[in-house]
Design a protein around this motif. Structure first.
Motif, PDB file in Angstrom:
ATOM      1  N   GLU A 283       2.805  17.590   2.366  1.00 31.48           N
ATOM      2  CA  GLU A 283       4.204  17.701   1.963  1.00 31.48           C
ATOM      3  C   GLU A 283       4.534  16.689   0.865  1.00 31.48           C
ATOM      4  O   GLU A 283       5.219  17.007  -0.109  1.00 31.48           O
ATOM      5  N   VAL A 284       4.019  15.479   1.007  1.00 34.36           N
ATOM      6  CA  VAL A 284       4.257  14.443   0.002  1.00 34.36           C
ATOM      7  C   VAL A 284       3.511  14.766  -1.292  1.00 34.36           C
ATOM      8  O   VAL A 284       4.044  14.581  -2.389  1.00 34.36           O
ATOM      9  N   ARG A 285       2.288  15.262  -1.163  1.00 32.35           N
ATOM     10  CA  ARG A 285       1.524  15.637  -2.348  1.00 32.35           C
ATOM     11  C   ARG A 285       2.268  16.689  -3.164  1.00 32.35           C
ATOM     12  O   ARG A 285       2.350  16.606  -4.399  1.00 32.35           O
ATOM     13  N   ASP A 286       2.831  17.671  -2.480  1.00 31.06           N
ATOM     14  CA  ASP A 286       3.584  18.709  -3.195  1.00 31.06           C
ATOM     15  C   ASP A 286       4.879  18.156  -3.779  1.00 31.06           C
ATOM     16  O   ASP A 286       5.348  18.624  -4.818  1.00 31.06           O
TER      17      ASP A 286
ATOM     18  N   ILE B 143       5.222   5.059   0.648  1.00 28.47           N
ATOM     19  CA  ILE B 143       4.021   4.402   0.101  1.00 28.47           C
ATOM     20  C   ILE B 143       3.774   4.874  -1.325  1.00 28.47           C
ATOM     21  O   ILE B 143       3.513   4.083  -2.228  1.00 28.47           O
ATOM     22  N   GLY B 144       3.857   6.206  -1.519  1.00 28.27           N
ATOM     23  CA  GLY B 144       3.628   6.754  -2.856  1.00 28.27           C
ATOM     24  C   GLY B 144       4.625   6.254  -3.873  1.00 28.27           C
ATOM     25  O   GLY B 144       4.274   5.963  -5.017  1.00 28.27           O
ATOM     26  N   LEU B 145       5.891   6.135  -3.474  1.00 30.55           N
ATOM     27  CA  LEU B 145       6.927   5.662  -4.390  1.00 30.55           C
ATOM     28  C   LEU B 145       6.751   4.174  -4.697  1.00 30.55           C
ATOM     29  O   LEU B 145       7.004   3.728  -5.824  1.00 30.55           O
ATOM     30  N   HIS B 146       6.322   3.388  -3.704  1.00 34.61           N
ATOM     31  CA  HIS B 146       6.014   1.980  -3.969  1.00 34.61           C
ATOM     32  C   HIS B 146       4.874   1.872  -4.979  1.00 34.61           C
ATOM     33  O   HIS B 146       4.923   1.053  -5.912  1.00 34.61           O
TER      34      HIS B 146
ATOM     35  N   ALA C 259       6.301  12.014   7.003  1.00 35.94           N
ATOM     36  CA  ALA C 259       6.301  12.378   5.590  1.00 35.94           C
ATOM     37  C   ALA C 259       7.141  11.406   4.779  1.00 35.94           C
ATOM     38  O   ALA C 259       6.773  11.032   3.658  1.00 35.94           O
ATOM     39  N   VAL C 260       8.270  10.986   5.341  1.00 36.74           N
ATOM     40  CA  VAL C 260       9.135  10.024   4.648  1.00 36.74           C
ATOM     41  C   VAL C 260       8.371   8.732   4.383  1.00 36.74           C
ATOM     42  O   VAL C 260       8.412   8.179   3.276  1.00 36.74           O
ATOM     43  N   GLU C 261       7.667   8.231   5.400  1.00 40.06           N
ATOM     44  CA  GLU C 261       6.972   6.957   5.241  1.00 40.06           C
ATOM     45  C   GLU C 261       5.745   7.078   4.353  1.00 40.06           C
ATOM     46  O   GLU C 261       5.414   6.157   3.605  1.00 40.06           O
ATOM     47  N   VAL C 262       5.058   8.219   4.414  1.00 45.11           N
ATOM     48  CA  VAL C 262       3.931   8.443   3.500  1.00 45.11           C
ATOM     49  C   VAL C 262       4.433   8.481   2.060  1.00 45.11           C
ATOM     50  O   VAL C 262       3.828   7.899   1.151  1.00 45.11           O
ATOM     51  N   CYS C 263       5.570   9.151   1.847  1.00 40.21           N
ATOM     52  CA  CYS C 263       6.140   9.217   0.505  1.00 40.21           C
ATOM     53  C   CYS C 263       6.627   7.849   0.048  1.00 40.21           C
ATOM     54  O   CYS C 263       6.535   7.510  -1.129  1.00 40.21           O
TER      55      CYS C 263
END
Length: 479
Positions: A146-149, A263-266, A257-261
């Motif tokens: 979900e985060v990848r998309d 990480i990506g945003l950081h 998904a929120v927390e995985v994202c």
């Protein structure tokens, strides 16, 4: 109200001349014929919506009322979805797919999500064994997917974060002084955070004591990784408000998904901080995208440089549209993004003829390739191997291939195109996206038959493959 036909020949011609392009080069970038471009410039024909979108996407025309970010990516994902034999005779033509993508993108996203759920459930049911009772939990998209998309359909560019990070980079003095000291000093002066090395090294790269205001880093980190971790700490402290707002608006289905994202945003913030947008874009153009020189100028790793090049999609200040991927030895694509026409397959491995795989055979070298996909689009492809992981004789290290490239009309802006015969037809290797959806019928390197083909078996005659392939036309699929 109907929109009148647009005759903007002079503006198109002025734009072409400003980009120092011939009519042939400009037409190729727009994906139209030279004769059509000539008619547009002479105001003999109006500009179509498709050409307007291409102008907005590739030549920085400000058409804020048009959406030009995710068309190719969504079209590719939808086409791959409908290629599944599950849909049988209900496949759609390219024109029909484009109509859905342009007019009803929500339906396209919904169909892709439903198909992914079907695949997850089918794959689990094929090997469930004692996990049958948990099969129902796998039909939904995983948090990671979900985060990848999310990043994929955001064009891998998060405007609010990028602008804030660039502003902070100017305040900190990134690019004007040695980055490590500047980042450490900023953490101390702005957030009262001290940076120190771990006294007893272990497998932890970084650790932040929020109460004691101490950021502890492994003493064995490469300088570029150390700087990135300090930048990431600044992202967590300075970017919390904007990141929280983005996450609230993203509509993720789970807290995971929120927390995985997050990480990506950081990570995105950290990359944008150490490689500030306008400064990095100008350097990329001046150095003709020489990865080694960009790495040396900014004190960044090759992977950081390649990844940053894939995010240069700021409206009005776009970089070259490139594709970028990180691939492990097993052929898994662990990072992917494409601002070019080439879109990576969502399922299955990458084409074995792609030069990315050869990077593992030549560590430390830049592997170049001229390639052509089945749709006739040509690319300059670049690949190199990197090594990551702990240091020391007994340490386990990971080896990856970094792959990036651009459509051939942009090749002259890359140093890697020098000495290559871009005009020779035989210089281009035929590659695909994935064997599963590749329509080439004569590839000896094919791993599995295309799902859009018909097998021809001759027990008395054997070629490189134990079967021949006949592509099924759109007309046959609809009959």
């Amino acid at each position: 109200m109907a929109i009148g036909k647009l005759y903007i020949g002079r503006k198109v011609r002025d734009l072409r001349l400003a980009n120092h392009a011939t009519q042939a080069q400009f037409a190729e970038r727009l994906g139209i014929s030279v004769s059509y471009l000539n008619q547009i410039e002479s105001n003999q024909r109006p500009v179509s919506a498709a050409v307007l979108l291409s102008l907005a996407d590739k030549f920085k025309i400000d058409l804020s009322d048009l959406s030009g970010g995710e068309g190719d990516r969504l079209l590719s994902a939808l086409a791959e979805t409908l290629a599944d034999p599950l849909f049988g005779v209900h496949g759609a033509s390219v024109q029909e797919l484009k109509m859905v993508v342009h007019n009803a993108p929500g339906i396209a996203h919904a169909l892709i999500t439903a198909h992914r759920a079907y695949r997850h459930n089918s794959e689990r049911l094929a090997s469930i064994g004692d996990t049958l009772d948990r099969a129902a939990t796998t039909v939904e998209q995983t948090p990671y997917e979900e985060v990848r998309d999310f990043f994929h359909f955001m064009d891998n560019y998060i405007h609010d974060i990028d602008v804030l990070a660039e502003k902070l980079a100017e305040e900190i003095g990134i690019g004007e002084q040695e980055a490590s000291g500047a980042l450490s000093d900023y953490l101390a002066s702005r957030f009262q955070v001290r940076v120190r090395r771990m006294a007893e090294p272990n497998d932890v790269i970084r650790s932040f004591d929020e109460t004691g205001r101490v950021l502890t880093l492994s003493p064995y980190l490469q300088p570029a990784t150390r700087d990135f971790q300090m930048a990431l700490q600044i992202a967590q402290l300075a970017g919390q408000e904007v990141i929280d707002r983005i996450l609230r608006n993203a509509g993720f289905r789970s807290k995971e998904a929120v927390e995985v994202c997050r990480i990506g945003l950081h990570n995105y913030f950290a990359g944008a901080l150490i490689l500030p947008y306008r400064r990095f874009l100008a350097a990329a153009r001046d150095l003709r995208h020489d990865l080694d020189l960009l790495s040396a100028r900014f004190g960044a790793s090759l992977e950081q440089v390649c990844h940053r090049l894939s995010t240069l999609q700021r409206p009005g200040h776009k970089g070259i549209p490139i594709f970028f991927a990180r691939i492990d030895r097993a052929g898994n694509i662990t990072k992917r993004h494409s601002a070019a026409k080439l879109q990576f397959a969502r399922f299955g491995a990458a084409c074995p003829l792609w030069n990315a795989h050869r990077a593992f055979e030549a560590p430390g070298q830049i592997i170049r390739q001229l390639a052509e996909t089945p749709d006739g689009v040509r690319y300059l492809c670049i690949a190199t191997q990197i090594t990551k992981g702990d240091r020391g004789f007994h340490a386990h290290r990971q080896h990856y291939a970094l792959a990036l490239g651009c459509e051939i009309s942009y090749a002259d802006q890359f140093v890697y195109a020098d000495t290559m015969d871009l005009g020779s037809r035989i210089a281009y290797d035929p590659i695909g996206i994935s064997c599963r959806i590749c329509e080439r019928t004569d590839c000896a390197s094919r791993a599995v038959p295309s799902i859009k083909s018909q097998l021809i078996i001759d027990h008395h005659r054997r070629g490189p493959l134990p079967y021949k392939i006949r592509s099924i036309t759109e007309t046959e699929r609809q009959v």
